[in-house]
Motif scaffolding. Sequence first.
Motif, PDB file in Angstrom:
ATOM      1  N   CYS A  32       4.008  12.772  -3.915  1.00  0.00           N
ATOM      2  CA  CYS A  32       3.574  11.307  -3.404  1.00  0.00           C
ATOM      3  C   CYS A  32       4.211  10.948  -2.111  1.00  0.00           C
ATOM      4  N   ASN A  33       3.686  10.594  -1.309  1.00  0.00           N
ATOM      5  CA  ASN A  33       4.121  10.016   0.112  1.00  0.00           C
ATOM      6  C   ASN A  33       3.535   8.486   0.562  1.00  0.00           C
ATOM      7  N   TYR A  34       4.458   7.738   0.124  1.00  0.00           N
ATOM      8  CA  TYR A  34       4.166   6.287   0.190  1.00  0.00           C
ATOM      9  C   TYR A  34       3.982   5.598   1.624  1.00  0.00           C
ATOM     10  N   ALA A  35       4.453   6.604   2.430  1.00  0.00           N
ATOM     11  CA  ALA A  35       4.679   6.055   3.914  1.00  0.00           C
ATOM     12  C   ALA A  35       3.296   5.243   4.499  1.00  0.00           C
ATOM     13  N   GLY A  36       2.294   6.029   4.384  1.00  0.00           N
ATOM     14  CA  GLY A  36       0.958   5.292   4.820  1.00  0.00           C
ATOM     15  C   GLY A  36       0.661   3.934   4.107  1.00  0.00           C
ATOM     16  N   LEU A  37       1.061   4.014   2.940  1.00  0.00           N
ATOM     17  CA  LEU A  37       0.873   2.437   2.240  1.00  0.00           C
ATOM     18  C   LEU A  37       1.640   1.464   2.916  1.00  0.00           C
ATOM     19  N   ASN A  38       2.938   1.983   2.868  1.00  0.00           N
ATOM     20  CA  ASN A  38       3.818   0.771   3.583  1.00  0.00           C
ATOM     21  C   ASN A  38       3.554   0.611   4.883  1.00  0.00           C
ATOM     22  N   ALA A  39       3.295   1.516   5.592  1.00  0.00           N
ATOM     23  CA  ALA A  39       2.718   1.320   7.090  1.00  0.00           C
ATOM     24  C   ALA A  39       1.727   0.316   7.283  1.00  0.00           C
ATOM     25  N   ALA A  40       0.747   0.490   6.272  1.00  0.00           N
ATOM     26  CA  ALA A  40      -0.356  -0.497   6.303  1.00  0.00           C
ATOM     27  C   ALA A  40       0.220  -2.128   6.052  1.00  0.00           C
ATOM     28  N   VAL A  41       1.094  -2.037   5.219  1.00  0.00           N
ATOM     29  CA  VAL A  41       1.533  -3.512   4.706  1.00  0.00           C
ATOM     30  C   VAL A  41       2.491  -3.926   6.183  1.00  0.00           C
ATOM     31  N   GLU A  42       3.127  -3.281   6.955  1.00  0.00           N
ATOM     32  CA  GLU A  42       3.767  -3.665   7.945  1.00  0.00           C
ATOM     33  C   GLU A  42       2.860  -3.919   9.131  1.00  0.00           C
ATOM     34  N   THR A  43       1.826  -3.172   9.430  1.00  0.00           N
ATOM     35  CA  THR A  43       0.835  -3.418  10.400  1.00  0.00           C
ATOM     36  C   THR A  43       0.114  -4.854  10.057  1.00  0.00           C
ATOM     37  N   CYS A  44      -0.183  -5.092   8.792  1.00  0.00           N
ATOM     38  CA  CYS A  44      -0.891  -6.317   8.348  1.00  0.00           C
ATOM     39  C   CYS A  44       0.112  -7.403   8.884  1.00  0.00           C
TER      40      CYS A  44
END
Length: 364
Positions: free
Chosen positions: A146-158
């Motif tokens: 699992c790579n959580y980078a995309g999910l975490n990036a969405a949080v920071e972008t938000c």
Amino acid sequence: MSTLVPAALRALLPALVLLAFGSEVAANTLTQNVSWTINRANTSTKYRLVAYGDSIYSGYNGSVFNAAKYAAPTVDAEYLSATMNADIESVRRAKSGAVASDIYNNKIVAERSYMQASSTRVVTFEMCGNDGLQARSSFKSQTGTCNYAGLNAAVETCKKYVGLAMGYINQNAYASPQLVKIVSNLYYPGYAADNAPSSCTDGTSGQKVNLQDVFLLRVAKMNHAMCDLARQNGFRCADNFAQYMGADYDSNGDTKIDSEALRYVAGESEDAYVTRITQTLRTTLRDANTHFVTSSSSYDYIQSDDTHPTYTGGTVNAGLFGGTTGSGAPRYTSFANGKSPIWNQYGHERMGWAISTAISLPAP
């Protein structure tokens, strides 16, 4: 003329085909602007409510041609009309499928003139839902580790674009002493469906992860950021997560109505909020497809696409062939205890009521 019609249809066909494959694809960058005025009897005074956002504020209903007439901003306009004893123009500048950066750049900034009108009394926006949906879809398709980078990036972008949006609205909205600014946070569509194991394997535990656990954590972080940035920037926060995901009675015996217990508490830390949502009160969360208003009675807040809010009151033109500018009398001219008779029966009605209660909150 007979040769021009087929040519026009051929030009339009690719867009129609693309928009027909499902709710998330169908909502992709489809502009759905609507202006609807609540005309109240015995008054000629008119004020404006401006709402920027994606498919949620647009009233998206699966159609590329129309949207809900009474999407949340227009529902709120009815409440505002009664409170101010005035006509309220609800201006929805929305783009279904838009991510936060698109809403910020191409709606809030590019269409700032709508909130600069001297009649403006409310400016509200919502964003980040599509950032989250896209990251969720990508994570679900993963195999291997699992790579959580995309999910975490969405949080920071938000966090980034919510902050930028608030700063820009503060600088550009009409500076009336009566102006109220509101951000609407995210409910969690598909909560029940996500209670399933991932296709990928966590790199630390070596086990598949529960999708609901993974996504709820990120939704909670986005929602804390929205409400806390609101507190810091002179905005109010309409807590849709609490309104949609918690029942309207005390289901766990803690003496608090679930939908009230879940609300963001001004000034609480991200850790405290996330712990409360993902652990302490986790057992009170319910999929909004079955929103319990009592222990034995519920309503469906989510359409069949498992994403967008339910609504009542018909539709207006909004989509490929342009938007509607219209007006009509309020469905309700007064509100007992600040609530319409259907305030908790449809998703958009509940959200519109939540925005109205945010307006009535003390100034931050």
